[in-house]
Design an enzyme around this catalytic site. Structure first.
Site, mmCIF file in Angstrom:
data_model
loop_
_atom_site.group_PDB
_atom_site.id
_atom_site.type_symbol
_atom_site.label_atom_id
_atom_site.label_comp_id
_atom_site.label_asym_id
_atom_site.label_seq_id
_atom_site.Cartn_x
_atom_site.Cartn_y
_atom_site.Cartn_z
ATOM 1 N N HIS A 94 0.815 -1.223 0.000
ATOM 2 C CA HIS A 94 0.000 0.000 0.000
ATOM 3 C C HIS A 94 0.848 1.272 0.000
ATOM 4 C CE1 HIS A 94 0.274 -0.367 4.554
ATOM 5 N NE2 HIS A 94 0.483 0.940 4.396
ATOM 6 N N ASP B 133 0.127 -7.633 1.131
ATOM 7 C CA ASP B 133 0.534 -6.243 1.339
ATOM 8 C C ASP B 133 2.056 -6.120 1.391
ATOM 9 O OD1 ASP B 133 0.223 -3.535 1.616
ATOM 10 O OD2 ASP B 133 -0.097 -3.582 3.784
ATOM 11 N N SER C 210 4.835 2.264 7.710
ATOM 12 C CA SER C 210 4.477 1.179 6.805
ATOM 13 C C SER C 210 5.698 0.621 6.098
ATOM 14 C CB SER C 210 3.497 1.675 5.735
ATOM 15 O OG SER C 210 2.212 1.792 6.252
#
Length: 525
Positions: A88, A125, A208
């Protein structure tokens, strides 16, 4: 639960507020490969050592000279020129194909680099990015078990820190050490079919793709999401498990060094090594004492056996001498009797024979053996219980796990070829120390200094590895450039100068290494 970072419209002032100008973002794109700045040196511990391979990832989408999307997150090296992050983080690549620039900003150095997406798994992801122009120290993956309640560490670039400290858009592409937070491991869960690790290390949007580490700085997961702490609820974070990462990298054809040993501190490892060394010395002393006792007993047995043999031989010599003496006496008596009977010729023969026999009896008596305990020796194979280790020639060195500390290195056997006067593998000269021979290796393309020690008497080979920051490596390489001896040499002056130069390099290193690999070497077949 919220993902840490999604591609979103960029804000006006470069901090995340609405209304950033197109001109500012165009400059940001240009600076991705041009910005020059110095990194803040990291602390010399395992987490900071891993931080050398952590990067900030900046993603910018530009359509018709207008910035339509901006995102940033974290990542870490799994190869010298490849980093892994969350899918993402680079979602803008799918949204605006062909119109996205991916910037890779190392944690230290002076430059940012442009990357290219080479593999991704939306369901897990995870994404793999390749870049050129710099070699990063890859992180290692921990494949062993982790107990609940153990300490874990998150490294990355949280956006709220950027918002508080960034003065301009350039700050997003300025190499800086990653932010470190600490928490506890709280077990495994399943999140939309993906195995994740629950932990309490504080993370935010921007973390992230950053690594979740154990105490030794080894990757155990990839931070990807967190829960809100609404109305007094505790905040928890989720990291994609190392097993999922390993599966993704395997499918992408990307290797990553995996380590399964439990985490111990270097101080504990050194203490264990000292204890193991003391036990080995005690065992060696016990074996030496046992060998000495066996040798003493064998010597006494040999002495008794030799005494019995000598006594029997003496008795035989004495018996022969007595027998010859008797024969000589009888011959002389016979000679006298023959002389009285007028047999002169026969009397002379008997007399001469008697004299010879008497002389022979005397000689045999004088030659009788005597016992000498000092002259008793033992066979060579009765003095030692173990064969001596080959000090020269081809060797195979096997890791002694209980005496080693391994965080990122492979633990395969190490082949060596040791020759007299400190020549290793027919090309590398070692300098003599009080405990053996030593060489310090400072590679040009790796941010690691290795202090190699070898004791040919015990067959112990030790690789002490220092995972250094860029400034520390620059200083080590400067000192290494002053070492003139590049190959094996029999010149004692040149070897002595090598030892002096290596002392200067050693003094520039931290007090303790990050890793210490201890091997036992034996002769190769």
């Amino acid at each position: 639960m919220l993902p840490l970072e999604r591609g979103r419209a960029f804000a006006k002032d470069g901090r995340g507020t609405p209304g950033a100008t197109t001109t500012t973002m165009i400059r940001l794109i240009a600076f991705l490969a041009l910005i020059l700045t110095l990194a803040v040196p990291a602390r010399a511990d395992d987490i900071s050592a891993s931080g050398r391979g952590v990067v900030r990832i900046v993603v910018i989408a530009v359509v018709d000279d207008e910035v339509v999307g901006f995102g940033h997150g974290s990542g870490f090296a799994v190869g010298p020129n490849r980093v892994v992050t969350n899918a993402h983080v680079v979602a803008l690549v799918q949204r605006y194909p062909g119109n996205v620039v991916i910037g890779i900003v190392p944690s230290e150095g002076s430059q940012a680099f442009q990357g290219q997406l080479v593999a991704q798994d939306i369901d897990k992801d995870l994404a793999l990015i390749e870049f050129r122009g710099e070699r990063l120290p890859p992180l290692a993956l921990y494949t062993g078990s982790l107990g609940e309640g153990e300490s874990v560490y998150a490294l990355g670039y949280p956006g709220n820190v950027d918002l508080a400290t960034a003065q301009s858009a350039n700050d997003y592409i300025t190499p800086l050490t990653p932010v470190r937070t600490q928490g506890l491991y709280s077990g495994r869960r399943s999140l939309m079919g993906t195995e994740v690790m629950l932990h309490t290390a504080s993370i935010a949007r921007g973390n992230s793709g950053g690594p979740l580490l154990d105490r030794c700085g080894r990757v155990i997961g990839i931070n990807s999401a967190f829960t809100r702490a609404d109305e007094g609820d505790a905040a928890f974070a989720f990291a994609i498990s190392g097993a999922e990462l390993q599966s993704f990298l395997r499918a992408a054809g990307q290797g990553m060094n995996a380590v399964g040993g439990r985490c111990t501190s270097i101080e504990d490892s050194l203490a264990q090594d000292r204890a193991a060394g003391e036990r080995a010395a005690a065992d060696a002393a016990a074996r030496t004492a046992a060998d000495a006792e066996r040798a003493r007993q064998a010597h006494e047995t040999a002495i008794d056996a030799e005494r019995e043999r000598i006594d029997l031989a003496r008795e035989n010599y004495m018996a022969i001498a007595a027998f010859l003496l008797v024969l000589g006496g009888l011959s002389l008596a016979g000679a006298a009797m023959l002389a009285t009977k007028g047999q002169r010729r026969n009397a002379i023969v008997a007399g001469v024979a008697g004299g010879v026999l008497m002389l022979a009896a005397l000689i045999v008596f004088l030659l009788r053996p005597t016992f000498d305990a000092q002259a008793v020796t033992l066979p060579a194979d009765t003095t030692a219980s173990e064969p001596h280790i080959a000090a020269t020639g081809p060797l195979v060195c096997t890791l002694i796990a209980e005496r080693s500390r391994v965080t990122v290195s492979k633990t395969d056997d190490v082949p060596l070829d040791w020759q007299a006067e400190g020549c290793m593998n027919a090309r590398t000269q070692y300098a003599q120390t009080q405990s053996g021979w030593q060489r310090i290796l400072v590679p040009a393309d790796e941010a690691t200094v290795s202090v190699l020690d070898f004791d040919p008497q015990s067959g112990i080979y030790v690789n002490s590895r220092y995972l250094l920051t860029a400034p520390q490596m620059a200083e080590a390489r400067r000192l290494r450039s002053e070492v003139e001896l590049k190959q094996c040499s029999r010149n004692p002056d040149a070897v002595g100068q090598l030892g002096a130069k290596q002392s200067a390099i050693r003094n520039s290193l931290p007090a303790l290494p990050n890793e210490r690999l201890v091997y036992r070497c034996t002769g190769a077949e």
